[in-house]
Design a protein around this motif. Structure first.
Motif, PDB file in Angstrom:
ATOM      1  N   ASP A  12      34.841  16.840  36.931  1.00 35.26           N
ATOM      2  CA  ASP A  12      34.771  17.207  35.525  1.00 35.26           C
ATOM      3  C   ASP A  12      33.368  17.637  35.131  1.00 35.26           C
ATOM      4  N   VAL A  13      32.357  17.064  35.764  1.00 31.48           N
ATOM      5  CA  VAL A  13      30.970  17.340  35.393  1.00 31.48           C
ATOM      6  C   VAL A  13      30.430  18.562  36.119  1.00 31.48           C
ATOM      7  N   VAL A  14      30.690  18.665  37.401  1.00 28.02           N
ATOM      8  CA  VAL A  14      30.140  19.751  38.214  1.00 28.02           C
ATOM      9  C   VAL A  14      31.290  20.465  38.911  1.00 28.02           C
ATOM     10  N   GLY A  15      31.659  21.647  38.403  1.00 31.68           N
ATOM     11  CA  GLY A  15      32.688  22.439  39.072  1.00 31.68           C
ATOM     12  C   GLY A  15      32.080  23.153  40.264  1.00 31.68           C
ATOM     13  N   LEU A  16      32.852  23.290  41.313  1.00 28.42           N
ATOM     14  CA  LEU A  16      32.318  23.947  42.496  1.00 28.42           C
ATOM     15  C   LEU A  16      32.372  25.467  42.407  1.00 28.42           C
ATOM     16  N   VAL A  17      33.503  26.029  42.060  1.00 25.19           N
ATOM     17  CA  VAL A  17      33.641  27.478  42.079  1.00 25.19           C
ATOM     18  C   VAL A  17      34.302  27.935  40.789  1.00 25.19           C
ATOM     19  N   GLY A  18      33.744  28.980  40.185  1.00 25.07           N
ATOM     20  CA  GLY A  18      34.321  29.552  38.977  1.00 25.07           C
ATOM     21  C   GLY A  18      35.360  30.616  39.302  1.00 25.07           C
ATOM     22  N   ASP A  19      36.155  30.980  38.317  1.00 25.69           N
ATOM     23  CA  ASP A  19      37.210  31.975  38.504  1.00 25.69           C
ATOM     24  C   ASP A  19      36.670  33.316  38.960  1.00 25.69           C
ATOM     25  N   GLU A  20      35.537  33.742  38.414  1.00 23.23           N
ATOM     26  CA  GLU A  20      34.997  35.053  38.775  1.00 23.23           C
ATOM     27  C   GLU A  20      34.601  35.112  40.241  1.00 23.23           C
ATOM     28  N   GLU A  21      34.185  33.992  40.815  1.00 23.09           N
ATOM     29  CA  GLU A  21      33.824  33.968  42.229  1.00 23.09           C
ATOM     30  C   GLU A  21      35.055  34.150  43.110  1.00 23.09           C
ATOM     31  N   PHE A  22      36.146  33.505  42.738  1.00 20.41           N
ATOM     32  CA  PHE A  22      37.376  33.697  43.499  1.00 20.41           C
ATOM     33  C   PHE A  22      37.885  35.120  43.343  1.00 20.41           C
ATOM     34  N   ASP A  23      37.902  35.618  42.101  1.00 22.28           N
ATOM     35  CA  ASP A  23      38.422  36.959  41.863  1.00 22.28           C
ATOM     36  C   ASP A  23      37.616  38.021  42.594  1.00 22.28           C
ATOM     37  N   GLY A  24      36.297  37.966  42.480  1.00 19.93           N
ATOM     38  CA  GLY A  24      35.462  39.011  43.049  1.00 19.93           C
ATOM     39  C   GLY A  24      35.344  38.959  44.549  1.00 19.93           C
ATOM     40  N   GLY A  25      35.194  37.789  45.097  1.00 19.12           N
ATOM     41  CA  GLY A  25      34.928  37.690  46.519  1.00 19.12           C
ATOM     42  C   GLY A  25      36.099  37.254  47.355  1.00 19.12           C
ATOM     43  N   LEU A  26      36.682  36.147  46.990  1.00 21.32           N
ATOM     44  CA  LEU A  26      37.685  35.558  47.865  1.00 21.32           C
ATOM     45  C   LEU A  26      39.015  36.289  47.820  1.00 21.32           C
ATOM     46  N   LEU A  27      39.302  36.990  46.737  1.00 19.57           N
ATOM     47  CA  LEU A  27      40.518  37.789  46.678  1.00 19.57           C
ATOM     48  C   LEU A  27      40.253  39.261  46.937  1.00 19.57           C
ATOM     49  N   GLY A  28      39.017  39.689  46.789  1.00 15.83           N
ATOM     50  CA  GLY A  28      38.681  41.101  46.931  1.00 15.83           C
ATOM     51  C   GLY A  28      38.766  41.632  48.345  1.00 15.83           C
ATOM     52  N   TRP A  29      38.671  40.779  49.332  1.00 17.67           N
ATOM     53  CA  TRP A  29      38.681  41.254  50.714  1.00 17.67           C
ATOM     54  C   TRP A  29      40.055  41.732  51.165  1.00 17.67           C
ATOM     55  N   VAL A  30      41.119  41.245  50.553  1.00 17.93           N
ATOM     56  CA  VAL A  30      42.468  41.607  50.999  1.00 17.93           C
ATOM     57  C   VAL A  30      42.733  43.109  50.825  1.00 17.93           C
ATOM     58  N   PRO A  31      42.504  43.692  49.634  1.00 19.55           N
ATOM     59  CA  PRO A  31      42.750  45.132  49.524  1.00 19.55           C
ATOM     60  C   PRO A  31      41.825  45.968  50.418  1.00 19.55           C
ATOM     61  N   VAL A  32      40.608  45.518  50.623  1.00 18.97           N
ATOM     62  CA  VAL A  32      39.690  46.247  51.502  1.00 18.97           C
ATOM     63  C   VAL A  32      40.220  46.228  52.933  1.00 18.97           C
ATOM     64  N   ALA A  33      40.653  45.076  53.395  1.00 17.68           N
ATOM     65  CA  ALA A  33      41.194  44.970  54.755  1.00 17.68           C
ATOM     66  C   ALA A  33      42.450  45.816  54.917  1.00 17.68           C
ATOM     67  N   ARG A  34      43.298  45.846  53.901  1.00 19.45           N
ATOM     68  CA  ARG A  34      44.513  46.669  53.980  1.00 19.45           C
ATOM     69  C   ARG A  34      44.169  48.152  54.068  1.00 19.45           C
ATOM     70  N   ARG A  35      43.175  48.585  53.288  1.00 20.05           N
ATOM     71  CA  ARG A  35      42.784  49.998  53.328  1.00 20.05           C
ATOM     72  C   ARG A  35      42.215  50.365  54.684  1.00 20.05           C
ATOM     73  N   ILE A  36      41.473  49.464  55.295  1.00 17.27           N
ATOM     74  CA  ILE A  36      40.942  49.731  56.638  1.00 17.27           C
ATOM     75  C   ILE A  36      42.083  49.839  57.634  1.00 17.27           C
ATOM     76  N   ASP A  37      43.048  48.926  57.551  1.00 11.48           N
ATOM     77  CA  ASP A  37      44.194  48.961  58.461  1.00 11.48           C
ATOM     78  C   ASP A  37      45.064  50.197  58.249  1.00 11.48           C
ATOM     79  N   ASP A  38      45.202  50.634  57.008  1.00 12.18           N
ATOM     80  CA  ASP A  38      46.111  51.742  56.694  1.00 12.18           C
ATOM     81  C   ASP A  38      45.578  53.116  57.067  1.00 12.18           C
ATOM     82  N   GLY A  39      44.279  53.291  57.091  1.00  5.02           N
ATOM     83  CA  GLY A  39      43.857  54.650  57.375  1.00  5.02           C
ATOM     84  C   GLY A  39      42.408  54.788  57.755  1.00  5.02           C
TER      85      GLY A  39
END
Length: 127
Positions: free
Chosen positions: A21-48
């Motif tokens: 409650d006092v110290v959160g480890l990761v904010g939503d923007e960190e997950f959205d920008g980094g941890l979820l962002g790699w999936v579309p990049v990897a798909r684009r590399i695989d696709d073409g």
């Protein structure tokens, strides 16, 4: 937060690690920008195969993950709670590797100009 079955009462209860409650480890923007962002990049590399936009997006994702790690690792070390834990070789190695990521090419400081130029329809060059 995890939901677990309380064996004595038979009800669902919330279980949180101390200090969450006092110290959160990761904010939503960190997950959205980094941890979820790699999936579309990897798909684009695989696709073409990669192109300039894939390279630019992969750099954005890399810098988001780099920022997330630079915030999360010190907080996680702090949550360990004692000097014995923080003095361990594993924790020191993790902290060193996390900070070392910023030094790996292409460094953000050298790519700021080229990425800014790319965003206004210029070519993407690796500095």
């Amino acid at each position: 937060m995890a939901i677990v079955q309380d064996a004595q009462v038979g009800e669902l209860v919330d279980v949180k690690p101390p200090g969450v409650d006092v110290v959160g480890l990761v904010g939503d923007e960190e997950f959205d920008g980094g941890l979820l962002g790699w999936v579309p990049v990897a798909r684009r590399i695989d696709d073409g195969g990669p192109d300039e936009s894939t390279l630019a997006d992969s750099l954005y994702v890399r810098y988001c993950v780099q920022d997330a790690l630079s915030r999360v690792v010190p907080r996680a070390v702090e949550l360990l709670g004692d000097l014995d834990s923080t003095a361990s070789d594993e924790v020191g190695h993790l902290a060193t590797c996390t900070n070392g990521l910023a030094l790996q090419p292409p460094a953000r400081s050298r790519m700021t100009g080229p990425l800014a130029a790319y965003l206004v329809d210029g070519p993407l060059t690796i500095a």
